[in-house]
Write a protein that holds these residues in place. Sequence first.
Motif, short mmCIF file in Angstrom:
data_model
loop_
_atom_site.label_atom_id
_atom_site.label_comp_id
_atom_site.label_asym_id
_atom_site.label_seq_id
_atom_site.Cartn_x
_atom_site.Cartn_y
_atom_site.Cartn_z
N GLN A 214 0.84 -1.20 0.00
CA GLN A 214 0.00 0.00 0.00
C GLN A 214 0.88 1.25 0.00
OE1 GLN A 214 -3.76 0.28 0.23
NE2 GLN A 214 -2.80 2.06 -0.75
N TYR A 216 1.24 5.55 -0.22
CA TYR A 216 0.46 6.72 0.17
C TYR A 216 1.34 7.97 0.16
CZ TYR A 216 2.70 6.09 4.73
OH TYR A 216 3.63 5.95 5.74
N ARG A 288 -11.33 1.54 9.40
CA ARG A 288 -11.06 2.89 8.93
C ARG A 288 -9.93 3.57 9.71
NH1 ARG A 288 -15.11 5.62 5.89
NH2 ARG A 288 -16.88 4.29 5.37
N GLN A 319 -10.12 7.06 7.87
CA GLN A 319 -10.50 7.08 6.46
C GLN A 319 -11.88 7.71 6.32
OE1 GLN A 319 -10.24 3.30 4.39
NE2 GLN A 319 -11.65 4.01 2.81
N ILE A 321 -13.31 9.09 3.31
CA ILE A 321 -13.90 8.51 2.11
C ILE A 321 -12.84 7.61 1.49
CG2 ILE A 321 -15.51 10.40 1.66
CD1 ILE A 321 -13.55 11.52 -0.35
N LYS A 322 -13.20 6.92 0.43
CA LYS A 322 -12.28 5.98 -0.19
C LYS A 322 -10.96 6.67 -0.55
CE LYS A 322 -11.79 2.73 -4.02
NZ LYS A 322 -12.40 2.16 -5.25
N ASP A 323 -9.87 6.08 -0.08
CA ASP A 323 -8.50 6.50 -0.37
C ASP A 323 -8.06 7.78 0.34
OD1 ASP A 323 -8.17 4.28 -2.02
OD2 ASP A 323 -8.87 5.38 -3.79
N SER A 325 -7.78 9.97 3.90
CA SER A 325 -7.84 9.91 5.36
C SER A 325 -7.40 11.25 5.94
CB SER A 325 -6.93 8.81 5.90
OG SER A 325 -7.32 7.53 5.43
N TYR A 346 -3.49 10.42 1.18
CA TYR A 346 -4.11 9.79 0.00
C TYR A 346 -3.34 8.52 -0.32
CZ TYR A 346 -5.50 8.87 -4.82
OH TYR A 346 -5.95 8.26 -5.98
#
Length: 348
Positions: A214, A216, A288, A319, A321-323, A325, A346
């Motif tokens: 992952q 970011y 999340r 988090q 919303i999606k992607d 935080s 992100y």
Amino acid sequence: MKKHLFYIFFLLIIIEASGQQVRRLGMEGSYGFIIPHSKELRPISESNPYGLSMHYQLLKQNKENWDACNCFHYVGIQASYLNFGNPEVLGSAYHLSGTFEPILWKKGPWFLSLLTGIGFSYLDQVYDPIHNPDNLFFSSPLSFLAFVNPKFEYRFGDDWGINLSLAYNHISNGGQSQPNKGINYPMMGIGINRYFESSPFPKYKKSVLPSAVQWYIETAYTHRESNWSEGRKPVFTVLGGFHKSFTVINALGAGIELTKDYSLEVEDNRTEALMPAPFIAHHLLFGRFDFNQRMAVYMNKPVGYHDFIFYQRYSLMYQVIKDFSMGFSLKVHGHVAENIDFRISYRF
């Protein structure tokens, strides 16, 4: 502005629990000691804090809630009173925190869980150059509280449980005013819980461990009192990193953080206050929430800025919303907290 953003983030923890049924109400008494993390703090660290806390927690037993972290977990709110055992210098503290408590292990009536929390602390005795010059732990009445607290509980019957706990607590104003050594105090506690609408825990299969790395990027902002001019100066941070899961809730990672601190004095030009720092990190991933701890090493820093060549950063991200935080982090040199900042991340 930053304080308002912290309030919003704090409320998200409580909103996460909305719509759930009340599961338990608890009370705990605790007793501990203060860690004197620098020699000038030793004279005022020779006391034993004691306190009382009450918590209200909720838990969902559905599959969706289980999948959030591959575990059952409580979300709630905790209020507590703490007496530092030194009323003239340290006084007392009043806490209000959001809590997250995953159940790590259970067998019959025995449970092992890990309570974590973040919130606010009101302190009724703070540093004053005339009336209270010895209190170097904190200088602002409103500060931030963070704690981690393993708990071992025994349930008897359907309605009651008793628990033993060992907590590590930290209070700091995040560098918003000085002096701000921050106070660290472990405590042992014993408590009781009253359960409501108790029912057996269903059994679910654990999710498949993510195989992908992952990646970011993250940016952060705070401001600090300047040591070279009047007023507060901004501190900007950007970083890039990655982490790889090795259990469902644990991940290891690395990256590099770049900070520009306008509050620091420089000799020739402002690029001296540009501080790149590679880091390694451990992530606790609970749905999340991402609580991560980073150890970073300065590649460059202004002359006279701390004797440490490394620092720690403790971040709690949510988090939204999606992607995307958002959250907060605390920068620490050894046992001394420097500042708290607001962060947006992100992942891709």
